[in-house]
Each structure stands twice: as structure tokens, then as C-alpha cells.
Motif scaffolding. Sequence first.
Motif, short mmCIF file in Angstrom:
data_model
loop_
_atom_site.label_atom_id
_atom_site.label_comp_id
_atom_site.label_asym_id
_atom_site.label_seq_id
_atom_site.Cartn_x
_atom_site.Cartn_y
_atom_site.Cartn_z
N PHE A 1 0.84 -1.10 -0.26
CA PHE A 1 -0.21 -0.02 0.00
C PHE A 1 0.99 1.53 -0.11
CE2 PHE A 1 -2.51 -3.57 1.77
CZ PHE A 1 -3.48 -3.64 1.51
N PRO A 2 1.46 1.59 -1.38
CA PRO A 2 2.61 2.31 -1.13
C PRO A 2 1.89 4.06 -1.49
CG PRO A 2 1.98 1.69 -3.10
CD PRO A 2 0.93 0.67 -1.97
N GLU A 3 0.76 4.38 -1.07
CA GLU A 3 -0.12 5.61 -0.88
C GLU A 3 -0.20 5.75 0.78
OE1 GLU A 3 -0.41 7.86 -3.33
OE2 GLU A 3 0.80 6.02 -4.56
N SER A 4 -0.12 4.61 1.72
CA SER A 4 -0.65 5.10 2.95
C SER A 4 1.27 4.66 3.34
CB SER A 4 -1.55 3.92 3.29
OG SER A 4 -2.24 4.18 2.85
N ARG A 5 0.98 5.72 5.00
CA ARG A 5 2.25 5.20 5.69
C ARG A 5 2.62 4.30 6.72
NH1 ARG A 5 4.06 6.79 1.68
NH2 ARG A 5 5.19 8.07 0.81
N ILE A 6 3.57 4.04 7.64
CA ILE A 6 3.17 3.37 8.34
C ILE A 6 4.01 3.81 9.38
CG2 ILE A 6 3.66 0.72 9.62
CD1 ILE A 6 2.61 -0.27 6.93
N ALA A 7 3.54 3.72 10.73
CA ALA A 7 4.45 4.57 11.84
C ALA A 7 4.72 3.06 12.79
CB ALA A 7 4.00 5.48 12.81
N LEU A 8 5.35 3.36 13.37
CA LEU A 8 6.13 1.90 14.50
C LEU A 8 5.61 2.94 15.43
CD1 LEU A 8 6.36 -1.29 15.57
CD2 LEU A 8 9.31 0.07 15.61
N MET A 9 5.07 2.04 16.48
CA MET A 9 4.72 2.29 18.11
C MET A 9 5.45 1.27 19.19
SD MET A 9 2.52 2.31 20.93
CE MET A 9 2.49 3.08 22.42
N SER A 10 6.04 1.27 19.99
CA SER A 10 6.59 0.74 21.39
C SER A 10 7.11 1.11 22.45
CB SER A 10 7.47 -0.67 20.95
OG SER A 10 7.18 -1.47 22.09
N TYR A 11 7.35 0.84 23.61
CA TYR A 11 8.42 0.96 24.77
C TYR A 11 9.34 0.75 24.18
CZ TYR A 11 3.23 2.08 26.23
OH TYR A 11 2.06 2.79 26.30
N LEU A 12 10.04 1.39 25.95
CA LEU A 12 11.73 1.32 24.95
C LEU A 12 12.08 -0.38 25.54
CD1 LEU A 12 14.39 2.60 24.60
CD2 LEU A 12 14.17 3.73 27.43
N ASN A 13 11.40 -0.68 26.51
CA ASN A 13 12.35 -2.05 26.98
C ASN A 13 12.66 -2.85 25.54
OD1 ASN A 13 12.05 -5.23 27.67
ND2 ASN A 13 11.73 -3.96 29.86
N PRO A 14 11.15 -3.18 25.44
CA PRO A 14 11.66 -4.57 23.68
C PRO A 14 12.41 -3.38 22.21
CG PRO A 14 9.73 -3.42 24.42
CD PRO A 14 9.89 -3.34 25.13
N MET A 15 12.36 -2.04 22.75
CA MET A 15 13.21 -1.37 21.87
C MET A 15 14.81 -1.57 21.35
SD MET A 15 10.51 -1.14 19.10
CE MET A 15 9.82 -2.63 19.84
N TYR A 16 14.97 -1.66 22.99
CA TYR A 16 16.26 -1.01 23.31
C TYR A 16 17.07 -2.69 23.33
CZ TYR A 16 20.52 -0.06 26.62
OH TYR A 16 21.85 0.24 26.17
N ARG A 17 16.22 -3.70 23.84
CA ARG A 17 16.38 -4.98 23.80
C ARG A 17 16.91 -5.08 22.49
NH1 ARG A 17 12.32 -6.77 27.58
NH2 ARG A 17 11.33 -7.68 25.43
N TYR A 18 16.04 -5.38 21.43
CA TYR A 18 16.47 -6.05 20.22
C TYR A 18 17.46 -4.44 19.18
CZ TYR A 18 15.48 -5.42 14.46
OH TYR A 18 15.63 -5.87 13.55
N GLY A 19 17.86 -3.42 19.72
CA GLY A 19 19.03 -2.43 19.82
C GLY A 19 18.53 -1.40 19.15
N LEU A 20 18.20 -0.22 19.69
CA LEU A 20 18.24 1.28 18.82
C LEU A 20 18.86 1.54 17.70
CD1 LEU A 20 18.19 3.68 22.11
CD2 LEU A 20 16.65 1.73 20.95
N GLU A 21 19.86 0.80 17.42
CA GLU A 21 20.60 1.69 16.08
C GLU A 21 19.75 0.58 15.35
OE1 GLU A 21 24.98 2.02 14.29
OE2 GLU A 21 24.32 1.64 16.37
N LYS A 22 20.03 -0.66 15.06
CA LYS A 22 19.87 -1.89 14.47
C LYS A 22 18.17 -1.22 14.49
CE LYS A 22 18.66 -6.74 14.07
NZ LYS A 22 18.96 -8.35 15.08
N LEU A 23 17.14 -0.79 15.52
CA LEU A 23 16.13 -1.06 14.66
C LEU A 23 15.86 0.51 13.79
CD1 LEU A 23 13.32 -0.73 15.79
CD2 LEU A 23 13.21 0.95 17.63
N VAL A 24 16.54 1.60 14.31
CA VAL A 24 16.30 2.91 13.49
C VAL A 24 16.74 2.12 12.06
CG1 VAL A 24 16.63 5.12 12.82
CG2 VAL A 24 16.31 4.27 14.89
N LYS A 25 17.88 1.83 11.62
CA LYS A 25 18.27 1.34 9.60
C LYS A 25 17.54 0.37 9.86
CE LYS A 25 23.51 2.12 11.22
NZ LYS A 25 24.45 0.86 10.77
N ARG A 26 16.51 -0.60 10.43
CA ARG A 26 15.80 -1.71 9.55
C ARG A 26 14.50 -0.98 9.84
NH1 ARG A 26 15.34 -4.54 7.39
NH2 ARG A 26 13.47 -6.40 8.23
#
Length: 262
Positions: A93-118
Motif C-alpha cells: 500500500f505505497p499510498e499510505s504510511r506506517i509508524a511504529l509505536m512501542s516502549y523502550l524496553n523491547p526496542m532497547y533489547r532489539y538494539g536502537l541503532e539496528k531498529l532505526v536502520k531496519r
Amino acid sequence: MSQLAQYIAAKRQQKPILSMTHVVYGYPTVKDSLEWMATLLEAGADFIEVQFPFSDPVADGPTIVAACHGALHGQNLTVEQCLKDIGQLGRDFPESRIALMSYLNPMYRYGLEKLVKRCAEENILGLILPDLPYEQANELRGYCDANGIDPVWLVTPVTPKDRLAFLASEARGFLYCVARSGVTGNSKHNGEKQQSLDEYLAEIGAHSNAPIGVGFGIRERAHVDALKGKADVAIIGSALLDAYNKGGKVEGLKLFNALFAE
């Protein structure tokens, strides 16, 4: 102007206000949540705010808390799979956009730099972490700057005026404005609430060059209509989930169309 702000500005040339719908990834199952997101995008949603569930979602009300707990129960959800899944949805659906929402704990465990790059690789241009204050987000902001991603800050009607002005001035993709006091009403008391919200949004607009999104408490078409000319994006979360819980995609879509159909 960021990619996300450019998208909003271009879309706003066609609509008086854009729609953002909130969906919990994995609720009630991953397959169901992705099908629901696709249904909303087919119906014309401009944004999907996809929440990766966390066990202690402190900024959410009971409906979304229950959905987060339901999604985590009996499923091994991963941030990586979530990013892949919603990235594919964005390509469908290229005419729309997606934003990711969550909390710091799972995102920090995943890795913030990796998260933003992905996020950049999957064209997820907005990142909402309500429990990460601006002052503690230097690392994240650096990664976002390097990858063209917008961290989305939240303000509320009780945010101190100097801090509200600061966060509004720092907003880029859009500023997420919480409107807990409601947006409409026929009684004198509700009229006072509406005036307060108008003043609140006007103050934000005086300090922000970024688009304004308003969420929390939007449940009726009148709430959306009351934001036209004062905000750029109307965000519907708990009300949409309540409708979905009541009658699945049929009831959820009925509410979405009632709110946003032109």
C-alpha cells in the motif's frame, strides 16, 4: 522538511484532515492483525500506527493494554518479524504510511541503532516511544538523523508551557498531541473543554513547523470534524479496537468509515 512531513503536507492538499489508525501487532493473532491493517489501508487510512506489544504499556488505556497482553499470550513475537511484516504491508500500500509505536524496553533489547536502520529499510518513517523522554533520547535521535527517521514526541494539555513550546519546536515528522479532555460536546461544560482544546492546539501551532496529530478520546465523526483546520491528522485507537472487539473487521470498518468517509 522530513519525508513524513512532506507526505502529510502533500496529502493535506487533498483532504481537510488525515486518518491514523492504531493497531496492536499480533492481536488477536499476527495473521489477524495484518489482515486488519490491510483492511484499513484498503479503506483509505492514511497512516497505520502499529504497536509492538509490551507487557507494561504505561501510556495506554485498558482496551489497548488488554490487546497487548492478548497478543503476547501464547505467541513468540519478535521485533524483527514485526518490521518485516509491516514493511511488506507498506510495499503493498505505497499510498499510505506506517509508524511504529512501542516502549523502550523491547526496542532497547532489539538494539536502537539496528531498529532505526531496519525502519529505514522497511520505509517505516515514524517511531513513537512514549516512555523515552527527549532529554534521554540523544542516542536515538542521532540514529534517526542518520537514517531519515522521525522520532515522534508526545505532548498533553498538562505539559508545562515552556516544555510544550520546546517539544513543538523540535518536532519534525509530526507532533503527537494527546487530547484527553475530549473535543466536542453540547453542554456548557463540554463547550469549555472544546475551547480549551482549541487554545491548546493554537499554542502548539505557534511553536511547531511540523504537522499536528491529535489522539486519545476520538470516538465520533464530530470529534474528527472539530479538528479540521486545527490539526493535520486525527488518530483513532481505543474506539477502533473496541469496535473490532465487538464485531471484528465489519464493525471496525463501519466505525472507520463513519469517522473518515468523505
